[in-house]
Each structure stands twice: as structure tokens, then as C-alpha cells.
Motif scaffolding. Structure first.
Motif, short mmCIF file in Angstrom:
data_model
loop_
_atom_site.label_atom_id
_atom_site.label_comp_id
_atom_site.label_asym_id
_atom_site.label_seq_id
_atom_site.Cartn_x
_atom_site.Cartn_y
_atom_site.Cartn_z
N ASN A 81 32.44 35.71 60.86
CA ASN A 81 33.72 36.27 60.42
C ASN A 81 34.01 35.93 58.96
O ASN A 81 34.50 36.78 58.19
N ALA A 82 33.70 34.69 58.57
CA ALA A 82 33.92 34.30 57.18
C ALA A 82 33.00 35.07 56.25
O ALA A 82 33.42 35.51 55.17
N LEU A 83 31.76 35.27 56.65
CA LEU A 83 30.82 36.04 55.83
C LEU A 83 31.25 37.50 55.73
O LEU A 83 31.10 38.13 54.68
N TYR A 84 31.79 38.03 56.82
CA TYR A 84 32.27 39.41 56.81
C TYR A 84 33.40 39.57 55.78
O TYR A 84 33.41 40.53 55.00
N LEU A 85 34.34 38.63 55.79
CA LEU A 85 35.44 38.68 54.82
C LEU A 85 34.92 38.53 53.39
O LEU A 85 35.42 39.19 52.47
N LEU A 86 33.90 37.69 53.21
CA LEU A 86 33.34 37.49 51.87
C LEU A 86 32.68 38.77 51.36
O LEU A 86 32.80 39.11 50.18
N ILE A 87 31.98 39.48 52.26
CA ILE A 87 31.34 40.74 51.86
C ILE A 87 32.38 41.79 51.48
O ILE A 87 32.20 42.54 50.51
N MET A 88 33.48 41.84 52.22
CA MET A 88 34.50 42.86 51.99
C MET A 88 35.46 42.51 50.86
O MET A 88 36.17 43.38 50.36
N LEU A 89 35.47 41.24 50.44
CA LEU A 89 36.45 40.79 49.45
C LEU A 89 36.44 41.59 48.15
O LEU A 89 37.51 41.92 47.62
N PRO A 90 35.27 41.94 47.57
CA PRO A 90 35.30 42.68 46.29
C PRO A 90 36.04 44.01 46.36
O PRO A 90 36.57 44.47 45.33
N LEU A 91 36.10 44.63 47.54
CA LEU A 91 36.81 45.90 47.66
C LEU A 91 38.30 45.76 47.35
O LEU A 91 38.94 46.72 46.92
N PHE A 92 38.83 44.57 47.56
CA PHE A 92 40.26 44.35 47.38
C PHE A 92 40.58 43.68 46.04
O PHE A 92 41.73 43.39 45.76
N MET A 93 39.55 43.48 45.24
CA MET A 93 39.74 42.87 43.93
C MET A 93 39.88 43.96 42.88
O MET A 93 39.12 44.93 42.87
N PRO A 94 40.85 43.84 41.96
CA PRO A 94 40.96 44.83 40.88
C PRO A 94 39.71 44.86 40.02
O PRO A 94 39.08 43.82 39.78
N GLY A 95 39.36 46.06 39.56
CA GLY A 95 38.18 46.20 38.72
C GLY A 95 38.27 45.40 37.44
O GLY A 95 37.26 44.87 36.95
N VAL A 96 39.48 45.26 36.89
CA VAL A 96 39.64 44.51 35.65
C VAL A 96 39.33 43.03 35.88
O VAL A 96 38.77 42.36 35.00
N VAL A 97 39.65 42.52 37.07
CA VAL A 97 39.36 41.11 37.38
C VAL A 97 37.86 40.90 37.52
O VAL A 97 37.28 39.96 36.95
N LEU A 98 37.20 41.80 38.27
CA LEU A 98 35.77 41.69 38.45
C LEU A 98 35.03 41.87 37.12
O LEU A 98 34.12 41.10 36.79
N GLY A 99 35.42 42.90 36.37
CA GLY A 99 34.74 43.16 35.11
C GLY A 99 34.89 42.02 34.12
O GLY A 99 33.90 41.60 33.49
N LEU A 100 36.10 41.51 33.97
CA LEU A 100 36.34 40.41 33.04
C LEU A 100 35.62 39.14 33.49
O LEU A 100 35.04 38.42 32.67
N GLY A 101 35.65 38.88 34.79
CA GLY A 101 34.98 37.69 35.31
C GLY A 101 33.48 37.74 35.11
O GLY A 101 32.86 36.75 34.69
N ILE A 102 32.88 38.89 35.37
CA ILE A 102 31.44 39.03 35.18
C ILE A 102 31.09 38.94 33.70
O ILE A 102 30.08 38.34 33.32
N ALA A 103 31.92 39.55 32.85
CA ALA A 103 31.66 39.50 31.41
C ALA A 103 31.70 38.07 30.89
O ALA A 103 30.85 37.66 30.08
N MET A 104 32.67 37.27 31.35
CA MET A 104 32.76 35.88 30.90
C MET A 104 31.63 35.03 31.48
O MET A 104 31.13 34.12 30.81
N THR A 105 31.23 35.33 32.70
CA THR A 105 30.19 34.54 33.35
C THR A 105 28.82 34.77 32.73
O THR A 105 28.06 33.82 32.49
N PHE A 106 28.49 36.04 32.46
CA PHE A 106 27.15 36.37 31.98
C PHE A 106 27.12 36.72 30.50
O PHE A 106 26.12 37.26 30.02
N GLY A 107 28.20 36.43 29.77
CA GLY A 107 28.26 36.79 28.37
C GLY A 107 27.15 36.20 27.52
O GLY A 107 26.65 36.85 26.60
#
Length: 280
Positions: free
Chosen positions: A107-133
């Protein structure tokens, strides 16, 4: 008594009328902007203007003659194709594992897989940009590469593939799978030769949905691409801020036609599979 019967007969008619009106509204809501954009792509004027005074194909010629726009279209297609491959393979394997094997903390893994769908694109994009910059692989910066955008887009596409394939795998007759094992086939061969053909409609639909999601995604691509790898939606946004020419309408038509083509492939494949089932 007659009043009750009359009301019973009136309610289905009213519900049908409301349902038909709602369908017409949804279709009009979707198609009218697309049709207006299609018409605007044939505008002869230098700026987007409605109604059209003169018709022309010059903006289509301008689009395909521009290396900047064709490169952006090429980047979009390459990124969308890579996203479809990554998302489809990972989503299918995850769904198969969830359906067939006991997994700790499922159940926890299921929620983890589905979590990105509920995250704003600006949050994901900015987070990935800062992480892999500042990350480099073999001396090549990961930031600004198409590969990084593929991985980012897969955060949205893979959960959709996972949900669709999880539901699809529940329709599989696992007696056939067990029979394949009994006849000596190993799990990999059984999955490829037995299971995949049984769920081919879901596989094709998942891949095309992932392709369309990546092709039209804008926010994460805006954070993760540079001038050499920017996608068509990003270039459209940047061009809209400087000059709203009908070239934008041409790009919109190309994206819309690609979406309609993917939907048509899904429908044709689905009808084809239904005919196979009915023949058997």
C-alpha cells in the motif's frame, strides 16, 4: 396512478435529453478551440487575428522552413518516444509485480508510485532542476539533456501506465499462464509470448497515452531544457511572449493532430481486438 406512470416515463426522457445536451456541450467545448486554431493557421496576416481576411499556407511553409521550430518538434518527438518507452516498460513491470507477487508494504509503495500525479509540475520541474543541475555523466551535463526530460515526464506518465496495466492484468486468465509453466516455459518467455499478447490493447494504449502526455507537457520541460533541447510547447510559450504570429497556430495544429492520431490508433486497435474476440 396515471400521474405516477407519466412521471416514470418522463424522467428517462428528461435524463436522456440532459445527457445528450451535456455530450454536445463537451464536444463543442473541445472542438471549437481546435477548429478556431486550425482556421487561424491558414491566416495570411502577420499576427494572430480573427476573423481571417485572407487565406494562405505561408505559415506552414515558414514553420517547416525554420530550423528552430523543426528542431523543437524533433526534440518533442524524441522526448515523447523515450518517455513512452521508459514509462511503458516500468509501468508494465510494476503492475505485473503488484498483481502477481506478494510485496512488502504494498500500500505504501502504491501511494509512492501515484504521488507524482498529485504534485504540481512546477514543483517537480524545479526540484529535478536543482537536484541534477550540476550532475555530469561521462563529462556531459545531465541538466538540459533530453534524457533528463524523459525521466521527468515519466514521473507523470508511468503512474498512468501502472494504473491502466494493473486493471488490464486483472482480466488475464491465469490458468493459461499456469499451463504455460506446466509445459516448461520459463517466466520470461511466458510473459512475452502469452501474457503480452493477451494485454496488447492495454500496452498500446499505455504507450500512446505516455507519448501524448510527454508531447504536450510544458512546465517541467520549461525548467529542464535549454536552447538546444527545448520542446515545441516551450518554444511556443517563449514565442507567444515576443510575437503572436500564426506560426503558433500551426504548431498547435501539429500537436492536436498528433493527439488525434494517437487516439485513432487506440480505437482502431481496440476494435480490432474486439473483432478477434468475437470471432473466437
Amino acid at each position: 396512478m396515471s400521474d405516477v406512470l407519466a412521471r416514470r416515463g418522463f424522467e428517462p426522457v428528461m435524463l436522456k435529453a440532459l445527457g445528450a445536451a451535456f455530450i454536445v456541450f463537451i464536444v463543442a467545448y473541445i472542438l471549437i478551440p481546435v477548429l478556431v486554431t486550425l482556421v487561424m493557421s491558414f491566416n495570411d496576416a502577420a499576427m494572430i487575428r480573427f476573423p481571417i481576411n485572407a487565406w494562405s499556407l505561408k505559415w506552414y511553409q515558414d514553420f517547416f522552413a525554420s530550423p528552430q521550430w523543426t528542431d523543437a518538434l524533433k526534440s518533442s518527438v524524441i522526448i515523447a518516444t523515450g518517455t513512452a518507452i521508459i514509462s511503458t516498460v516500468s509501468g508494465i513491470l510494476a503492475a505485473w509485480a503488484f498483481e502477481r507477487f506478494p510485496i512488502p508494504f504494498k500500500n505504501a509503495l502504491y501511494l509512492l508510485i501515484m504521488l507524482p500525479l498529485f504534485m504540481p509540475g512546477v514543483v517537480l520541474g524545479l526540484g529535478i532542476a536543482m537536484t541534477f543541475g550540476g550532475v555530469q555523466i561521462a563529462g556531459v551535463n545531465l541538466y538540459g539533456s533530453r534524457a533528463l526530460v524523459m525521466i521527468a515526464h515519466s514521473l507523470w506518465a508511468m503512474p498512468l501506465v501502472f494504473m491502466l496495466m494493473e486493471a488490464t492484468f486483472r482480466t488475464v486468465d491465469y490458468r493459461v499462464v499456469e499451463a504455460s509453466y506446466d509445459l516448461g516455459a520459463n517466466p520470461l518467455r511466458t510473459f512475452i509470448e502469452i501474457v503480452v499478447p493477451m494485454v496488447s490493447t492495454g500496452v498500446i494504449s499505455s504507450a500512446l497515452f505516455a507519448f501524448v502526455i510527454s508531447l504536450n507537457e510544458f512546465v517541467m520541460a520549461l525548467f529542464l531544457t535549454d536552447r538546444d533541447t527545448q520542446t515545441l510547447p516551450v518554444l511556443m510559450w517563449l514565442s507567444l511572449r515576443s510575437a503572436g504570429t500564426p506560426r503558433l497556430a500551426v504548431a498547435s495544429v501539429i500537436l492536436a493532430l498528433t493527439v488525434f492520431a494517437c487516439l485513432a490508433i487506440i480505437m482502431v486497435w481496440y476494435v480490432r481486438q474486439l473483432r478477434k474476440v468475437s470471432r473466437n
